[in-house]
Design a protein around this motif. Structure first.
Motif, PDB file in Angstrom:
ATOM      1  N   PHE A 252       0.837  -1.198   0.000  1.00 56.39           N
ATOM      2  CA  PHE A 252       0.000   0.000   0.000  1.00 56.39           C
ATOM      3  C   PHE A 252       0.877   1.256   0.000  1.00 56.39           C
ATOM      4  CE2 PHE A 252      -2.060   3.350   2.569  1.00 56.39           C
ATOM      5  CZ  PHE A 252      -3.074   3.687   1.682  1.00 56.39           C
ATOM      6  N   LEU A 253       1.892   1.251   0.836  1.00 55.10           N
ATOM      7  CA  LEU A 253       2.800   2.409   0.904  1.00 55.10           C
ATOM      8  C   LEU A 253       3.529   2.605  -0.426  1.00 55.10           C
ATOM      9  CD1 LEU A 253       4.330   2.210   4.486  1.00 55.10           C
ATOM     10  CD2 LEU A 253       3.009   4.093   3.518  1.00 55.10           C
ATOM     11  N   ALA A 254       3.925   1.484  -1.021  1.00 54.26           N
ATOM     12  CA  ALA A 254       4.661   1.566  -2.282  1.00 54.26           C
ATOM     13  C   ALA A 254       3.784   2.073  -3.425  1.00 54.26           C
ATOM     14  CB  ALA A 254       5.232   0.198  -2.625  1.00 54.26           C
ATOM     15  N   SER A 255       2.462   1.874  -3.285  1.00 56.07           N
ATOM     16  CA  SER A 255       1.559   2.265  -4.371  1.00 56.07           C
ATOM     17  C   SER A 255       1.493   3.786  -4.566  1.00 56.07           C
ATOM     18  CB  SER A 255       0.149   1.738  -4.094  1.00 56.07           C
ATOM     19  OG  SER A 255      -0.452   2.502  -3.060  1.00 56.07           O
ATOM     20  N   GLY A 256       1.860   4.526  -3.521  1.00 54.80           N
ATOM     21  CA  GLY A 256       1.823   5.991  -3.635  1.00 54.80           C
ATOM     22  C   GLY A 256       0.432   6.577  -3.477  1.00 54.80           C
ATOM     23  N   LEU A 257      -0.542   5.703  -3.155  1.00 56.51           N
ATOM     24  CA  LEU A 257      -1.924   6.187  -2.991  1.00 56.51           C
ATOM     25  C   LEU A 257      -2.041   7.208  -1.859  1.00 56.51           C
ATOM     26  CD1 LEU A 257      -4.451   3.226  -3.397  1.00 56.51           C
ATOM     27  CD2 LEU A 257      -4.484   5.425  -4.566  1.00 56.51           C
ATOM     28  N   LEU A 258      -1.228   6.974  -0.815  1.00 55.77           N
ATOM     29  CA  LEU A 258      -1.301   7.846   0.353  1.00 55.77           C
ATOM     30  C   LEU A 258      -0.931   9.290  -0.026  1.00 55.77           C
ATOM     31  CD1 LEU A 258      -1.938   7.263   3.324  1.00 55.77           C
ATOM     32  CD2 LEU A 258       0.498   7.214   3.778  1.00 55.77           C
ATOM     33  N   GLU A 259       0.130   9.432  -0.795  1.00 50.04           N
ATOM     34  CA  GLU A 259       0.583  10.762  -1.214  1.00 50.04           C
ATOM     35  C   GLU A 259      -0.446  11.402  -2.150  1.00 50.04           C
ATOM     36  OE1 GLU A 259       2.483   8.091  -1.151  1.00 50.04           O
ATOM     37  OE2 GLU A 259       4.079   8.604   0.258  1.00 50.04           O
ATOM     38  N   GLN A 260      -0.999  10.564  -3.039  1.00 49.51           N
ATOM     39  CA  GLN A 260      -2.017  11.097  -3.955  1.00 49.51           C
ATOM     40  C   GLN A 260      -3.241  11.571  -3.177  1.00 49.51           C
ATOM     41  OE1 GLN A 260      -2.901   8.724  -7.400  1.00 49.51           O
ATOM     42  NE2 GLN A 260      -0.829   7.949  -7.456  1.00 49.51           N
ATOM     43  N   TYR A 261      -3.562  10.825  -2.145  1.00 51.08           N
ATOM     44  CA  TYR A 261      -4.708  11.173  -1.294  1.00 51.08           C
ATOM     45  C   TYR A 261      -4.489  12.528  -0.626  1.00 51.08           C
ATOM     46  CZ  TYR A 261      -7.864  10.862   2.767  1.00 51.08           C
ATOM     47  OH  TYR A 261      -8.806  11.124   3.730  1.00 51.08           O
ATOM     48  N   VAL A 262      -3.278  12.725  -0.094  1.00 57.68           N
ATOM     49  CA  VAL A 262      -2.966  13.985   0.591  1.00 57.68           C
ATOM     50  C   VAL A 262      -3.079  15.167  -0.375  1.00 57.68           C
ATOM     51  CG1 VAL A 262      -1.106  15.291   1.711  1.00 57.68           C
ATOM     52  CG2 VAL A 262      -1.546  12.940   2.384  1.00 57.68           C
ATOM     53  N   LEU A 263      -2.678  14.946  -1.621  1.00 53.72           N
ATOM     54  CA  LEU A 263      -2.733  16.028  -2.604  1.00 53.72           C
ATOM     55  C   LEU A 263      -4.096  16.144  -3.290  1.00 53.72           C
ATOM     56  CD1 LEU A 263       0.801  15.742  -4.188  1.00 53.72           C
ATOM     57  CD2 LEU A 263      -0.082  17.647  -2.862  1.00 53.72           C
ATOM     58  N   GLY A 264      -5.057  15.344  -2.814  1.00 54.29           N
ATOM     59  CA  GLY A 264      -6.406  15.433  -3.378  1.00 54.29           C
ATOM     60  C   GLY A 264      -6.500  14.874  -4.785  1.00 54.29           C
ATOM     61  N   LEU A 265      -5.636  13.919  -5.124  1.00 50.95           N
ATOM     62  CA  LEU A 265      -5.618  13.380  -6.486  1.00 50.95           C
ATOM     63  C   LEU A 265      -6.371  12.058  -6.620  1.00 50.95           C
ATOM     64  CD1 LEU A 265      -1.862  14.097  -7.297  1.00 50.95           C
ATOM     65  CD2 LEU A 265      -3.819  15.231  -8.330  1.00 50.95           C
ATOM     66  N   THR A 266      -6.821  11.511  -5.478  1.00 54.20           N
ATOM     67  CA  THR A 266      -7.518  10.220  -5.553  1.00 54.20           C
ATOM     68  C   THR A 266      -8.981  10.437  -5.909  1.00 54.20           C
ATOM     69  OG1 THR A 266      -7.718  10.456  -3.154  1.00 54.20           O
ATOM     70  CG2 THR A 266      -6.085   8.899  -3.953  1.00 54.20           C
ATOM     71  N   ASP A 267      -9.561   9.488  -6.619  1.00 55.22           N
ATOM     72  CA  ASP A 267     -11.004   9.576  -6.869  1.00 55.22           C
ATOM     73  C   ASP A 267     -11.737   9.030  -5.644  1.00 55.22           C
ATOM     74  OD1 ASP A 267     -11.071   6.766  -7.050  1.00 55.22           O
ATOM     75  OD2 ASP A 267     -10.800   6.810  -9.221  1.00 55.22           O
ATOM     76  N   GLN A 268     -13.063   9.052  -5.718  1.00 47.46           N
ATOM     77  CA  GLN A 268     -13.848   8.710  -4.528  1.00 47.46           C
ATOM     78  C   GLN A 268     -13.546   7.290  -4.028  1.00 47.46           C
ATOM     79  OE1 GLN A 268     -17.975   9.470  -5.113  1.00 47.46           O
ATOM     80  NE2 GLN A 268     -18.432   9.461  -2.935  1.00 47.46           N
ATOM     81  N   GLU A 269     -13.471   6.361  -4.991  1.00 46.12           N
ATOM     82  CA  GLU A 269     -13.243   4.964  -4.645  1.00 46.12           C
ATOM     83  C   GLU A 269     -11.889   4.806  -3.939  1.00 46.12           C
ATOM     84  OE1 GLU A 269     -13.023   1.046  -7.328  1.00 46.12           O
ATOM     85  OE2 GLU A 269     -14.518   2.504  -7.993  1.00 46.12           O
ATOM     86  N   GLU A 270     -10.872   5.438  -4.520  1.00 44.78           N
ATOM     87  CA  GLU A 270      -9.535   5.349  -3.948  1.00 44.78           C
ATOM     88  C   GLU A 270      -9.485   6.009  -2.564  1.00 44.78           C
ATOM     89  OE1 GLU A 270      -6.810   5.493  -8.009  1.00 44.78           O
ATOM     90  OE2 GLU A 270      -7.663   7.347  -7.240  1.00 44.78           O
ATOM     91  N   SER A 271     -10.208   7.129  -2.406  1.00 47.40           N
ATOM     92  CA  SER A 271     -10.214   7.808  -1.113  1.00 47.40           C
ATOM     93  C   SER A 271     -10.809   6.920  -0.032  1.00 47.40           C
ATOM     94  CB  SER A 271     -11.019   9.110  -1.191  1.00 47.40           C
ATOM     95  OG  SER A 271     -10.446   9.960  -2.153  1.00 47.40           O
TER      96      SER A 271
END
Lengths: 257, 196
Positions: free
Chosen positions: A6-25
């Motif tokens: 999960f950490l390697a996926s970079g989703l966390l950083e994208q989430y912080v920058l508001g780049l995730t879509d609803q599902e990812e959030s």
């Protein structure tokens, strides 16, 4: 997916920058609930971004603070006036004054009857006025129909300029009859009771006033000025009564012709 | 007096006007900096900030700390207002009201009044590699989507995603961990002094 993946996926950083879509959030928030250390990481990243923004800050001109506080002050009173409840104690004790109301009403009625001894006449004239108004309305709607069906009438839709705006103001534009109408049902309500919309034509880089748009007349076509050489139509929000020049930062909708 | 974020949020929710003046004192430079980045004109950025603060005040009661930090909320309102203004800026320029040299704000030396506590931060900004700085500027300050960054910088999506990840981690190291290091250094020094 385990925590490392999960950490390697970079989703966390994208989430912080508001780049995730609803599902990812939703997915990220699930991880955050499960692992409080991830939440701490998110907080730290937010904190870092805030520091980063502060570090690149520019001090605004000194007059701006008082300007803004004046705006807030003006808005504050508006808010208060709207919110303040109308207190009327229902079961308050009746004072002697309240007993006078029926008496006063009776006296007023007697006076009214004496004054209106020609009541029948008034009623007849009201009826004929009503008939005239009805006729005028029908006449007007016939004229509008003819205008809308006219071969030279173009329907121009002005899309809202803000991102994701659903605004689509409709203007009927007829170069042959040199007439223009705005469909008031397509104009949003003014967001501020002290402001109203105004429409402008761009003619060789200059904004020419085509008319102030009345508020609260949602089901009519409002005539606006027609200009032969208009290059675009633009609607802005202006103080009540309109402005000689548009406040373009309050542009609602715009469309080239 | 230094107000905490919690204090500010509480005042905001009570629709207490002091919240606005505290927010202004604490964040106006950061928000103005972002507005200038987007509208590329200090004059327009002033209008942006004025509009944004009215919006902040009007929406005070709707701020929800569960959905994000106070600063993110303030930034989002300012950014949206600035982007709206930017869209109408072309419209404004046609009126020939003003012409601004847009390149001016790209130079660090134009940034006004560096507070002493920000000088360290400034060097931290410069500590972040240019390629990461560009991505964070586009995404965080200017509200670009990853697709828009791909187009703007002409680099593949995979590269954008990895730069977002590494950039933010680097930023976190520069701004948060360096502060911790400074504190550890400070306390060690104090301890050493008190023992001597």
């Amino acid at each position: 997916m385990d925590k490392q993946q999960f950490l390697a996926s970079g989703l966390l950083e994208q989430y912080v920058l508001g780049l995730t879509d609803q599902e990812e959030s939703v997915e990220v928030e699930k991880w955050l609930r499960k692992y409080p250390d991830l939440q701490k990481e998110v907080d730290a990243m937010h904190e870092a971004l805030e520091q980063y923004s502060l570090a690149q800050g520019i001090k605004p001109p000194s007059g701006l603070r008082s300007k803004i506080m004046r705006d807030i002050e003006a808005n504050g009173t508006e808010k208060l006036l709207q919110v303040e409840p109308q207190v009327s104690p229902v079961s308050a004790q009746r004072s002697w004054v309240s007993y006078l109301w029926p008496v006063a009403a009776t006296i007023a009625l007697v006076f009214a009857l004496i004054r209106n001894n020609g009541l029948g006449h008034d009623l007849r004239s009201t009826r004929s006025e009503l008939a005239q108004t009805q006729y005028d309305c029908e006449e007007e709607s016939r004229r509008f129909q003819a205008f809308l069906q006219h071969s030279a009438t173009q329907k121009i839709t002005l899309p809202g300029v803000t991102e994701g705006s659903t605004v689509a103001v409709v203007v009927y534009w007829n170069p042959e009859q040199k007439l223009a109408f705005l469909d008031m049902s397509t104009l949003p309500a003014s967001p501020n009771p002290k402001k109203q919309f105004q429409i402008w034509a761009d003619v060789e880089g200059e904004m020419i006033n085509l008319g102030l748009l009345r508020q609260g007349e949602s089901d009519t076509l409002q005539p606006i000025a027609y200009l032969n050489n208009a290059e675009s139509l633009n609607i802005t929000l202006e103080p009540l009564g309109g402005s000689p020049h548009p406040h373009v930062q309050d542009l609602l909708a715009s469309k080239p012709i | 007096m230094e107000y905490s974020t919690t204090d500010i949020i509480q005042l905001l929710k009570q629709e207490d006007k002091r919240a606005i003046s505290i927010i202004y004192d604490k964040y106006s430079a950061a928000l103005f900096g972002i507005a200038v980045k987007i509208v590329e004109s200090e004059v327009l950025a002033e209008d942006v900030l004025q509009d944004a603060f009215v919006k902040i005040w009007k929406n005070a009661a709707s701020f929800d700390e569960k959905k994000g930090t106070l600063f993110t909320w303030l930034l989002n309102i300012t950014r949206r207002t600035a982007l709206d203004t930017r869209k109408s800026a072309a419209f404004r320029r046609r009126q020939k009201i003003q012409e601004v040299d847009f390149s001016v704000y790209d130079h660090a030396e134009w940034r006004v009044e560096q507070k002493p506590e920000h000088i360290g931060l400034q060097s931290a900004v410069e500590g972040l590699e240019e390629k990461y700085r560009r991505i964070i500027d586009l995404v965080y300050f200017k509200g670009y989507t990853q697709q828009e960054v791909v187009k703007h910088l002409d680099i593949p999506l995979g590269t954008v995603k990895s730069r977002v990840k590494i950039g933010l981690r680097e930023l976190r190291k520069l701004f948060i961990e360096s502060n911790v290091t400074i504190w550890i250094f400070f306390w060690t020094l104090l301890l050493a002094l008190s023992m001597s």
